[in-house]
Enzyme design. Structure first.
Site, PDB file in Angstrom:
ATOM      1  CG  HIS A  62       1.104   7.225   2.755  1.00 62.82           C
ATOM      2  ND1 HIS A  62      -0.088   7.644   1.883  1.00 62.82           N
ATOM      3  CD2 HIS A  62       2.078   7.832   2.114  1.00 62.82           C
ATOM      4  CE1 HIS A  62       0.312   8.352   1.014  1.00 62.82           C
ATOM      5  NE2 HIS A  62       1.441   8.541   1.020  1.00 62.82           N
ATOM      6  CE  LYS A  97       2.972  15.251  -5.228  1.00 66.82           C
ATOM      7  NZ  LYS A  97       3.013  14.113  -4.270  1.00 66.82           N
ATOM      8  NE  ARG A 105       6.524   6.515  -3.707  1.00 64.30           N
ATOM      9  CZ  ARG A 105       6.032   7.307  -3.818  1.00 64.30           C
ATOM     10  NH1 ARG A 105       4.510   7.315  -4.178  1.00 64.30           N
ATOM     11  NH2 ARG A 105       5.953   8.713  -3.884  1.00 64.30           N
ATOM     12  CB  SER A 123      -1.814   9.469  -3.292  1.00 64.99           C
ATOM     13  OG  SER A 123      -1.283   9.208  -1.968  1.00 64.99           O
TER      14      SER A 123
HETATM   15  P1  ADP Z   1       4.288  14.256  -1.222  1.00 61.86           P
HETATM   16  O1  ADP Z   1       3.392  15.103  -1.637  1.00 61.86           O
HETATM   17  O2  ADP Z   1       4.963  15.027   0.070  1.00 61.86           O
HETATM   18  O3  ADP Z   1       5.224  13.401  -1.687  1.00 61.86           O
HETATM   19  P2  ADP Z   1       2.921  11.964  -0.477  1.00 61.86           P
HETATM   20  O4  ADP Z   1       1.717  11.757   0.103  1.00 61.86           O
HETATM   21  O5  ADP Z   1       2.916  11.373  -1.934  1.00 61.86           O
HETATM   22  O6  ADP Z   1       3.294  13.190  -0.151  1.00 61.86           O
HETATM   23  O7  ADP Z   1       4.008  10.745   0.263  1.00 61.86           O
HETATM   24  C1  ADP Z   1       4.347  11.144   1.676  1.00 61.86           C
HETATM   25  C2  ADP Z   1       5.537  10.322   1.827  1.00 61.86           C
HETATM   26  O8  ADP Z   1       5.209   8.982   1.735  1.00 61.86           O
HETATM   27  C3  ADP Z   1       6.764  10.419   0.975  1.00 61.86           C
HETATM   28  O9  ADP Z   1       8.047  10.570   1.443  1.00 61.86           O
HETATM   29  C4  ADP Z   1       6.569   9.529  -0.075  1.00 61.86           C
HETATM   30  O10 ADP Z   1       7.877   9.179  -0.729  1.00 61.86           O
HETATM   31  C5  ADP Z   1       6.156   8.257   0.861  1.00 61.86           C
HETATM   32  N1  ADP Z   1       5.368   7.302   0.150  1.00 61.86           N
HETATM   33  C6  ADP Z   1       4.565   7.457  -0.724  1.00 61.86           C
HETATM   34  N2  ADP Z   1       3.886   6.127  -1.197  1.00 61.86           N
HETATM   35  C7  ADP Z   1       4.641   5.248  -0.425  1.00 61.86           C
HETATM   36  C8  ADP Z   1       4.957   3.757  -0.637  1.00 61.86           C
HETATM   37  N3  ADP Z   1       4.219   3.026  -1.415  1.00 61.86           N
HETATM   38  N4  ADP Z   1       5.895   3.194   0.101  1.00 61.86           N
HETATM   39  C9  ADP Z   1       6.859   4.004   0.904  1.00 61.86           C
HETATM   40  N5  ADP Z   1       6.766   5.257   0.933  1.00 61.86           N
HETATM   41  C10 ADP Z   1       5.746   6.160   0.344  1.00 61.86           C
END
Ligand code: ADP
Length: 171
Positions: free
Chosen positions: A18, A42, A91, A129
């Site tokens: 992030h 989630k 990703r 996460s």
């Molecule tokens: P959501 O539940 O909305 O997917 P996340 O916290 O999982 O929220 O992710 C928020 C954003 O960050 C999403 O666009 C996700 O694809 C991106 N993201 C999460 N992990 C990574 C990573 N390792 N590299 C790049 N983008 C990421």
């Protein structure tokens, strides 16, 4: 006019993946609002308030970044903040379908809204996460995957969880 974008997500907890997206988005936008979605489907380990606090600590040295939370639709939150750009990270191909759908749905809901995708940093594509939580709950080392403060809070959560489970087992 200032170019401002919202970076919405669950951030349960914030990872270096992030943070990488935030840092790179700052090259394009004047400021970024990291917005914790508090009504994600989630099941979260951290409360929305904890997630906001953690992100604030993790980005304290990054200028031009603010942290907030919202309930309901991202596009409505964005409109309230007078922002018409959403940043999301991609990703793998597996992220693409859902992200593509969301971007189109958001545009349909608010035609002014633009979604900007940034590809993940090459060494961070495996990070989510979810996987970090799984490793932490099984006692694995998660340093280098999440900011130090998030690793510390995760360890504390794991401890309170296992003592909670032990208490329940003793019922
Ligand atoms: P959501 O539940 O909305 O997917 P996340 O916290 O999982 O929220 O992710 C928020 C954003 O960050 C999403 O666009 C996700 O694809 C991106 N993201 C999460 N992990 C990574 C990573 N390792 N590299 C790049 N983008 C990421």
């Amino acid at each position: 006019m200032k170019k401002i974008a919202i970076y919405p997500g669950s951030f349960d907890p914030i990872t270096y993946g992030h943070l990488d997206i935030v840092k790179r988005a700052l090259k394009i936008f004047d400021s970024i609002i990291i917005a914790v979605a508090s009504n994600s489907k989630k099941t979260a380990l951290f409360t929305p308030d904890e997630r906001v606090q953690l992100i604030r600590l993790a980005v304290k040295d990054l200028p031009r970044v603010t942290v907030d939370w919202f309930e309901g639709l991202t596009v409505e939150y964005a409109e309230k903040r007078k922002v018409n750009a959403i940043v999301r990270g991609l990703r793998a191909v597996s992220d693409f379908e859902y992200e593509f759908q969301m971007a189109h749905m958001n545009k349909r809901l608010k035609p002014d809204m633009e979604t900007f995708f940034l590809p993940t940093g090459e060494s961070l594509f495996y990070l989510s996460s979810q996987i970090v939580k799984e490793v932490a709950l099984l006692g694995g080392d998660i340093s280098g995957m999440v900011p130090e403060v998030a690793a510390k809070w995760l360890k504390e959560k794991v401890l309170t969880r296992s003592s909670y489970i032990k208490i329940r087992e003793g019922d």
